[in-house]
Write a protein that holds these residues in place. Sequence first.
Motif, PDB file in Angstrom:
ATOM      1  N   THR A 107      -5.632 -34.650 -25.844  1.00 18.98           N
ATOM      2  CA  THR A 107      -4.156 -34.069 -24.802  1.00 18.98           C
ATOM      3  C   THR A 107      -3.804 -33.368 -26.251  1.00 18.98           C
ATOM      4  OG1 THR A 107      -2.754 -33.494 -23.197  1.00 18.98           O
ATOM      5  CG2 THR A 107      -2.945 -35.289 -23.893  1.00 18.98           C
TER       6      THR A 107
ATOM      7  N   LYS B 152       0.353 -32.350 -27.331  1.00 18.01           N
ATOM      8  CA  LYS B 152       1.329 -32.606 -26.688  1.00 18.01           C
ATOM      9  C   LYS B 152       1.945 -31.576 -28.266  1.00 18.01           C
ATOM     10  CE  LYS B 152       3.461 -35.485 -24.576  1.00 18.01           C
ATOM     11  NZ  LYS B 152       4.304 -36.709 -23.439  1.00 18.01           N
TER      12      LYS B 152
ATOM     13  N   SER C 148      -2.213 -33.557 -31.742  1.00 20.27           N
ATOM     14  CA  SER C 148      -3.462 -33.554 -31.010  1.00 20.27           C
ATOM     15  C   SER C 148      -3.313 -35.986 -30.684  1.00 20.27           C
ATOM     16  CB  SER C 148      -4.721 -33.902 -31.605  1.00 20.27           C
ATOM     17  OG  SER C 148      -5.501 -34.424 -31.094  1.00 20.27           O
TER      18      SER C 148
ATOM     19  N   ASP D 229       2.111 -31.912 -15.551  1.00 23.39           N
ATOM     20  CA  ASP D 229       2.690 -31.090 -15.908  1.00 23.39           C
ATOM     21  C   ASP D 229       1.224 -29.690 -15.748  1.00 23.39           C
ATOM     22  OD1 ASP D 229       3.185 -29.035 -17.933  1.00 23.39           O
ATOM     23  OD2 ASP D 229       4.435 -30.109 -19.875  1.00 23.39           O
ATOM     24  N   ARG D 230       1.061 -29.017 -15.820  1.00 29.35           N
ATOM     25  CA  ARG D 230      -0.142 -28.414 -15.045  1.00 29.35           C
ATOM     26  C   ARG D 230      -0.242 -27.427 -16.797  1.00 29.35           C
ATOM     27  NH1 ARG D 230      -1.441 -27.007  -9.658  1.00 29.35           N
ATOM     28  NH2 ARG D 230      -0.144 -28.197  -8.654  1.00 29.35           N
ATOM     29  N   SER D 231       0.349 -27.097 -17.734  1.00 30.47           N
ATOM     30  CA  SER D 231       0.598 -26.567 -18.473  1.00 30.47           C
ATOM     31  C   SER D 231      -0.075 -27.273 -20.035  1.00 30.47           C
ATOM     32  CB  SER D 231       2.122 -26.170 -19.299  1.00 30.47           C
ATOM     33  OG  SER D 231       2.825 -27.336 -19.873  1.00 30.47           O
ATOM     34  N   LEU D 232      -0.196 -28.795 -19.332  1.00 29.56           N
ATOM     35  CA  LEU D 232      -0.895 -29.766 -20.197  1.00 29.56           C
ATOM     36  C   LEU D 232      -2.561 -30.369 -19.825  1.00 29.56           C
ATOM     37  CD1 LEU D 232      -0.184 -31.751 -22.961  1.00 29.56           C
ATOM     38  CD2 LEU D 232       0.824 -33.274 -21.318  1.00 29.56           C
ATOM     39  N   ASP D 233      -3.216 -29.587 -20.816  1.00 26.16           N
ATOM     40  CA  ASP D 233      -4.847 -29.811 -20.315  1.00 26.16           C
ATOM     41  C   ASP D 233      -5.357 -31.392 -21.146  1.00 26.16           C
ATOM     42  OD1 ASP D 233      -5.672 -26.945 -18.946  1.00 26.16           O
ATOM     43  OD2 ASP D 233      -5.486 -26.160 -20.982  1.00 26.16           O
ATOM     44  N   PHE D 234      -6.305 -31.383 -20.526  1.00 22.31           N
ATOM     45  CA  PHE D 234      -6.389 -33.575 -20.786  1.00 22.31           C
ATOM     46  C   PHE D 234      -8.203 -33.114 -20.454  1.00 22.31           C
ATOM     47  CE2 PHE D 234      -6.294 -33.893 -16.754  1.00 22.31           C
ATOM     48  CZ  PHE D 234      -6.189 -34.763 -16.474  1.00 22.31           C
ATOM     49  N   LYS D 235      -9.022 -34.031 -21.474  1.00 21.54           N
ATOM     50  CA  LYS D 235      -9.801 -34.326 -20.999  1.00 21.54           C
ATOM     51  C   LYS D 235     -10.662 -35.809 -21.140  1.00 21.54           C
ATOM     52  CE  LYS D 235     -14.752 -33.334 -23.537  1.00 21.54           C
ATOM     53  NZ  LYS D 235     -15.459 -32.877 -24.676  1.00 21.54           N
TER      54      LYS D 235
ATOM     55  N   HIS E 149      -4.627 -37.052 -12.592  1.00 19.71           N
ATOM     56  CA  HIS E 149      -4.300 -35.427 -12.678  1.00 19.71           C
ATOM     57  C   HIS E 149      -2.654 -35.724 -13.947  1.00 19.71           C
ATOM     58  CE1 HIS E 149      -0.851 -35.963  -9.185  1.00 19.71           C
ATOM     59  NE2 HIS E 149      -0.438 -35.278 -10.037  1.00 19.71           N
ATOM     60  N   CYS E 150      -2.279 -34.633 -14.292  1.00 17.93           N
ATOM     61  CA  CYS E 150      -1.554 -34.727 -15.166  1.00 17.93           C
ATOM     62  C   CYS E 150      -0.365 -33.383 -14.188  1.00 17.93           C
ATOM     63  CB  CYS E 150      -1.731 -33.497 -16.430  1.00 17.93           C
ATOM     64  SG  CYS E 150      -0.163 -33.439 -17.482  1.00 17.93           S
TER      65      CYS E 150
END
Length: 188
Positions: free
Chosen positions: A60, A62, A66, A33-39, A30-31
Amino acid sequence: MTNNEDFLITIEEFDRCIGKLKETITQDLHCKDRSLDFKISNLRIKEVCNQLVVFVYLTTIKNGNSVGIEFTVSFDRFYIVPIFNFRIYINTKLIFDLEDLKKYICLEEDVDILLTDHHILQNPWFQIHPCETSNTMKEHLMTYYEGNGRDLKIDSHDEFTLNYLKIWFNLYGLPSVLQEFSLRSTIL
């Protein structure tokens, strides 16, 4: 009293538990930083040169860029520890300059990062150097087992190995390169 060998894992133990680490990465990465989406677009175990290697590709965004990180988790037979190798892609461009890398990601200062040939794949990757891994892992495992009143000797080998791999990953794996990430799972 325990000795240094109590805090090492073998390549056979690594191979037996690497599938469980892969599951843990899938379920518990998990990240902070909840505002940072990742896949995670690729997560697999592959045998290369008679050794099991976990391959992961994560993306992600940042600072408007990308960021792709390709990393491997494998076992280093010389140091007798797991090892983390990685490559970073900024806007799909592979970055091999450590100073350029620091412009985009915040690297952990306590680990030694170098560009070297991957010990199994034999092509250039950044590597978290494993020279202090054994001593650091012993300290963390002693603290964990003693602090929780647990007896190292009664844990099954697989339970100990998976705990070792989870602690190792949070110290020397992805969080050493992208500090926003960690495994949120509890240690067994």
